[in-house]
Design an enzyme around this catalytic site. Structure first.
Site, PDB file in Angstrom:
ATOM      1  N   ARG A   6       0.847  -1.185   0.000  1.00 10.85           N
ATOM      2  CA  ARG A   6       0.000   0.000   0.000  1.00 10.85           C
ATOM      3  C   ARG A   6       0.888   1.244   0.000  1.00 10.85           C
ATOM      4  O   ARG A   6       1.714   1.425   0.902  1.00 10.85           O
ATOM      5  CB  ARG A   6      -0.901  -0.003   1.247  1.00 10.85           C
ATOM      6  N   HIS A  63      -2.762  11.229   1.000  1.00 13.58           N
ATOM      7  CA  HIS A  63      -2.211  10.996   2.335  1.00 13.58           C
ATOM      8  C   HIS A  63      -1.620  12.311   2.861  1.00 13.58           C
ATOM      9  O   HIS A  63      -0.413  12.438   3.032  1.00 13.58           O
ATOM     10  CB  HIS A  63      -1.155   9.887   2.291  1.00 13.58           C
ATOM     11  N   GLU A 100      -6.586   8.615   6.722  1.00 19.66           N
ATOM     12  CA  GLU A 100      -6.759   9.329   7.999  1.00 19.66           C
ATOM     13  C   GLU A 100      -7.202  10.782   7.808  1.00 19.66           C
ATOM     14  O   GLU A 100      -6.497  11.713   8.213  1.00 19.66           O
ATOM     15  CB  GLU A 100      -5.472   9.267   8.814  1.00 19.66           C
ATOM     16  N   ASN A 129      -6.688   2.093  10.212  1.00 18.00           N
ATOM     17  CA  ASN A 129      -5.346   2.261  10.759  1.00 18.00           C
ATOM     18  C   ASN A 129      -5.445   2.197  12.282  1.00 18.00           C
ATOM     19  O   ASN A 129      -6.021   3.094  12.898  1.00 18.00           O
ATOM     20  CB  ASN A 129      -4.755   3.604  10.326  1.00 18.00           C
ATOM     21  N   TYR A 152      -3.411   1.493  16.011  1.00 17.26           N
ATOM     22  CA  TYR A 152      -2.172   1.376  16.757  1.00 17.26           C
ATOM     23  C   TYR A 152      -2.425   1.123  18.248  1.00 17.26           C
ATOM     24  O   TYR A 152      -1.869   0.223  18.835  1.00 17.26           O
ATOM     25  CB  TYR A 152      -1.333   2.649  16.583  1.00 17.26           C
ATOM     26  N   GLU A 156      -3.047  -0.066   8.454  1.00 17.58           N
ATOM     27  CA  GLU A 156      -1.807   0.284   9.154  1.00 17.58           C
ATOM     28  C   GLU A 156      -1.844  -0.328  10.544  1.00 17.58           C
ATOM     29  O   GLU A 156      -2.874  -0.284  11.237  1.00 17.58           O
ATOM     30  CB  GLU A 156      -1.629   1.803   9.309  1.00 17.58           C
TER      31      GLU A 156
END
Length: 463
Positions: free
Chosen positions: A82, A126, A171, A308, A310, A365
């Site tokens: 990606r 992005h 995002e 995404n 985390y 992500e």
């Protein structure tokens, strides 16, 4: 333990973070070039915009080294990659004349990936808006959705004969909230709440416009998605009450908060903005911004939701069943970036999102920053990255076992890169980059990930 057949095992990057070649072959400046080159001290934060004054001028020099990088991806066993496209490399002014050299770079990259047996997944935006478009108002300019659509058409015309998978935005929450409302990254604005909603509406219309363009003009039948970073929550226990409380927290708006996922996802999948949020913001939510046809365009059907993820927040239910945030204890596991290690989010959040929106999920992500370096033996040992990824992937398998259609996982990141306002101080990659020599060194995690991919996840089992 195997993951689904045809599971997309990949890694991800972003244009400004790796490409370099900032002033070469006709590329125009983006807002991140402008932001990074402003060396004045920000008095509110008592620091320059970027730590150490770092810029993305050279970054990982991927613009010149993409063939080498694709070979490293092949060595890692990646099935998918990606990457994002720099709008200002394609259209230096954001509109008008196409920069053919910039377009050729991405065409050559796609060819190189396909030759290596790696499926390209393209992200169209992005964060790196062309500075020329920021100069005419950026996302507050009512022309922006159409301008984005014209840019997307150029890319689709050039690459859709070989590319199937497309993501419109990465995002958008971070780009709009941090960059335009909080003013803590490019383009460093601090707008009012009302203007904030105009920005949200504008970028969501751009998403919808792009979906229509891809559907209409793509040569290969496209798979289209978006890659936001939904606010992540997980229950303190598996008790039904705690699970429901975490789910409620993931989608409920109880304060003047732009981060709640429903501001960004309900318009796309449900065709409306969340009523609880509109009620809380009252007159600061500008109903007049919604014109006839807007919500229909924003909610143009897509094929998948990229996420995404985390770190997340632990939630428990109080006696009445309402969600309560569980404070982190001293010594809570954290990455080098001081982000919490909360693998449970990959079990619960895909489940929550699928149940609400009924759309297949990709983890677009996931990863961590570590303080790793080339050891005396010439290798890069990053056992914590391996442990982190193993924990998160084991939790993701639970989501799949629960019936959530998870289609792929993209590790962040394929290689160390420019970490936005933190410059080169954070290392998220599975490939180490010496920024002075541009030497690449595959870390232990790259070889570990190779085995995970080869076994389709079987090697994740702990003996």
């Amino acid at each position: 333990m195997s993951f689904p057949k045809d599971f997309a095992w990949g890694a991800a990057t972003a244009a400004y973070q790796i490409e370099g070649g900032a002033g070469e072959d006709g590329r125009g400046p983006s807002i991140w070039d402008t932001y990074a080159h402003n060396k004045k001290i920000d008095l509110l934060r008592n620091r320059m915009n970027i730590l150490n004054g770092d810029t993305g001028d050279t970054a990982c020099d991927h613009y010149h080294r993409y063939k080498e990088d694709v070979q490293h991806m092949k060595e890692m066993g990646l099935l998918a990659y990606r990457f994002s496209i720099s709008w200002s490399r394609i259209l230096p002014e954001g509109r008008g004349k196409v920069n053919e050299k910039g377009l050729k770079f991405y065409s050559d990259l796609v060819d190189e990936l396909i030759a290596a047996g790696i499926e390209p997944y393209i992200t169209l935006f992005h964060w790196d808006l062309p500075q020329a478009l920021q100069d005419i108002g950026g996302w507050l300019n009512p022309e922006m959705p159409d301008l984005f659509g014209k840019y997307v058409k150029v890319v689709v015309d050039a690459l859709s004969d070989r590319v199937t998978y497309w993501m419109t935005l990465n995002e958008p929450q971070c780009h709009i909230i941090i960059g335009h409302i909080d003013g803590e990254c490019a383009p460093k604005q601090r707008v009012t709440d009302r203007q904030g909603f105009y920005l949200i509406h504008s970028i969501l219309k751009a998403h919808g416009k792009a979906v229509r363009i891809i559907r209409k003009y793509a040569v290969k039948k496209p798979q289209i998605g978006i890659a936001p970073n939904p606010s992540a929550y997980y229950p303190s226990t598996d008790r039904k009450e705690d699970v429901q409380a975490a789910k409620k927290m993931a989608f409920g708006i109880t304060s003047r908060n732009f981060w709640c996922s429903t501001w960004w996802l309900d318009p796309i999948f449900l065709g409306c903005y969340p009523e609880d949020g509109i009620h809380i913001f009252g007159d600061d939510f500008p109903l007049e911004m919604i014109k006839p046809g807007d919500m229909e365009m924003i909610s143009e059907p897509i094929d998948f939701l990229g996420c995404n993820f985390y770190q997340g927040t632990e939630i428990r239910a109080d006696k009445s069943g309402e969600p309560v945030i569980v404070p982190r204890k001293p010594g809570f596991d954290m990455t080098a970036f001081k982000w919490g290690v909360t693998p449970q989010i990959l079990h619960y959040m895909p489940n929550f999102l699928y149940n609400r929106y009924q759309i297949p999920i990709y983890i677009t992500e996931n990863g961590l920053s570590m303080a790793d370096w080339v050891s005396l033996d010439g290798k890069v040992h990053d056992p914590q990255r391996i442990d982190f990824m193993q924990r998160y992937l084991l939790e993701l398998k639970k989501a799949i076992d629960d019936g959530t259609p998870v289609k792929g996982y993209f590790a962040w990141s394929m290689m160390d890169n420019y970490e936005w306002s933190n410059g080169y101080t954070e290392r998220f990659g599975m490939i180490h980059v010496d920024y002075e020599t541009q030497k690449r060194t595959l870390k232990d995690s790259a070889y570990w990930y190779h085995d995970v991919i080869k076994s389709n996840g079987k090697s994740l089992l702990i003996e």
